[in-house]
Write an enzyme that holds these catalytic residues in place. Structure first.
Site, short mmCIF file in Angstrom:
data_model
loop_
_atom_site.label_atom_id
_atom_site.label_comp_id
_atom_site.label_asym_id
_atom_site.label_seq_id
_atom_site.Cartn_x
_atom_site.Cartn_y
_atom_site.Cartn_z
N GLY A 46 0.86 -1.18 0.00
CA GLY A 46 0.00 0.00 0.00
C GLY A 46 0.89 1.23 0.00
O GLY A 46 1.92 1.25 -0.68
N GLU A 47 0.52 2.22 0.78
CA GLU A 47 1.31 3.46 0.90
C GLU A 47 1.95 3.48 2.27
O GLU A 47 1.28 3.69 3.28
CB GLU A 47 0.41 4.68 0.70
CG GLU A 47 -0.17 4.80 -0.69
CD GLU A 47 0.89 5.19 -1.72
OE1 GLU A 47 1.91 5.79 -1.34
OE2 GLU A 47 0.68 4.86 -2.90
N SER A 48 3.27 3.29 2.32
CA SER A 48 3.95 3.18 3.62
C SER A 48 3.83 4.46 4.44
O SER A 48 3.69 4.39 5.67
CB SER A 48 5.42 2.82 3.42
OG SER A 48 6.09 3.82 2.67
N CYS A 78 6.09 -5.29 0.32
CA CYS A 78 6.17 -3.99 -0.35
C CYS A 78 6.18 -2.84 0.67
O CYS A 78 7.19 -2.59 1.30
CB CYS A 78 5.06 -3.85 -1.39
SG CYS A 78 5.39 -2.56 -2.61
N ARG A 105 13.10 3.12 -1.83
CA ARG A 105 11.66 3.23 -2.12
C ARG A 105 11.42 3.47 -3.60
O ARG A 105 12.21 4.09 -4.28
CB ARG A 105 11.05 4.42 -1.37
CG ARG A 105 10.99 4.23 0.12
CD ARG A 105 10.34 5.41 0.75
NE ARG A 105 8.98 5.47 0.25
CZ ARG A 105 8.04 6.29 0.68
NH1 ARG A 105 8.32 7.15 1.62
NH2 ARG A 105 6.83 6.26 0.19
N ILE A 132 4.82 -3.55 -7.89
CA ILE A 132 4.05 -2.33 -8.14
C ILE A 132 4.70 -1.20 -7.35
O ILE A 132 4.65 -1.21 -6.11
CB ILE A 132 2.57 -2.49 -7.72
CG1 ILE A 132 1.92 -3.67 -8.45
CG2 ILE A 132 1.80 -1.19 -7.98
CD1 ILE A 132 0.53 -4.02 -7.94
N ARG A 133 5.34 -0.26 -8.05
CA ARG A 133 6.07 0.83 -7.38
C ARG A 133 6.89 0.29 -6.21
O ARG A 133 6.91 0.84 -5.12
CB ARG A 133 5.11 1.91 -6.89
CG ARG A 133 4.45 2.70 -7.99
CD ARG A 133 3.52 3.78 -7.46
NE ARG A 133 4.23 4.70 -6.60
CZ ARG A 133 3.71 5.26 -5.51
NH1 ARG A 133 2.47 5.01 -5.15
NH2 ARG A 133 4.41 6.10 -4.78
N HIS A 168 4.39 -8.43 -4.29
CA HIS A 168 3.07 -8.67 -3.70
C HIS A 168 2.65 -10.13 -3.86
O HIS A 168 1.98 -10.47 -4.83
CB HIS A 168 2.02 -7.78 -4.39
CG HIS A 168 2.15 -6.33 -4.10
ND1 HIS A 168 1.46 -5.72 -3.10
CD2 HIS A 168 2.91 -5.37 -4.69
CE1 HIS A 168 1.77 -4.43 -3.09
NE2 HIS A 168 2.65 -4.20 -4.04
N GLU A 170 0.36 -11.60 -2.36
CA GLU A 170 -1.10 -11.67 -2.25
C GLU A 170 -1.81 -11.45 -3.58
O GLU A 170 -3.01 -11.70 -3.70
CB GLU A 170 -1.61 -10.67 -1.20
CG GLU A 170 -1.62 -9.22 -1.63
CD GLU A 170 -0.28 -8.51 -1.58
OE1 GLU A 170 -0.26 -7.29 -1.82
OE2 GLU A 170 0.77 -9.15 -1.32
#
Length: 189
Positions: A46-48, A78, A105, A132-133, A168, A170
């Site tokens: 997600g967004e850390s 991630c 990052r 993903i990013r 990821h 998942e």
């Protein structure tokens, strides 16, 4: 087994489905009380930055750090890897900081640079990895075991009770990373 999945932001539902598919109970972690009685913990992608802010706002950061430091088996993917890292390259931010690694990052670029590849993971085998990013691990402490590299960059590692991936798991149909994590929990108890 009761495995908590941090559910404040990010790809937590996908982890919950995988935990249930391998026969265990997934508990959504949304507040401090949800941390009671866990056998393991997953910190999702997600967004850390957002996740770190929410962990502080919800007064869970210190509890989670203590639980991990005291041996709670933890899988971080991630953004979760970023949360656990002691050092972020070009950034002084430290969130949970229990894993002696330095990470880079958004190392693979923007969302449009996302990709899927297959690579071997020690103790698991060949695995389909979705990036993903994603970050990657630039440097590891002496007790961190590198489990996988893609193009010379570390994308999976383990130190004791902490298992981390830059990708990821998942978002794959392959359950072996989650099964390996469940084995870590069984071995710890």
């Amino acid at each position: 087994m009761k495995i908590g999945v941090l559910a404040v932001q990010g790809a937590f539902i996908e982890h919950e489905h995988m935990i249930e598919e391998i026969g265990h109970t997934a508990i959504e972690i949304r507040q401090r009380d949800d941390l009671e009685g866990l056998d393991g913990l997953i910190l999702p992608g997600g967004e850390s930055t957002v996740q770190g802010q929410l962990l502080n706002k919800l007064d869970m950061m210190k509890d989670i750090k203590n639980m991990i430091s005291n041996g709670l088996p933890t899988l971080a993917t991630c953004a979760g890897l970023i949360l656990l890292s002691e050092h972020i390259a070009d950034d002084d931010t430290v969130h949970i900081g229990t894993l002696p690694v330095t990470i880079k990052r958004n190392a693979y670029g923007r969302q449009l640079s996302s990709f899927v590849t297959n690579a071997d993971i020690k103790h698991i085998g060949n695995y389909p990895m979705t990036f993903i990013r994603a970050p990657y691990i630039k440097a590891v402490g002496k007790n961190v075991k590198v489990l996988s590299e893609v193009d010379g960059k570390i994308v999976a590692a383990r130190e004791g009770n902490q298992l981390v991936t830059a990708f990821h798991p998942e978002l794959s149909d392959d359950l072996t990373v989650h099964e390996y994590f469940a084995q870590m929990i069984k071995s710890a108890s």
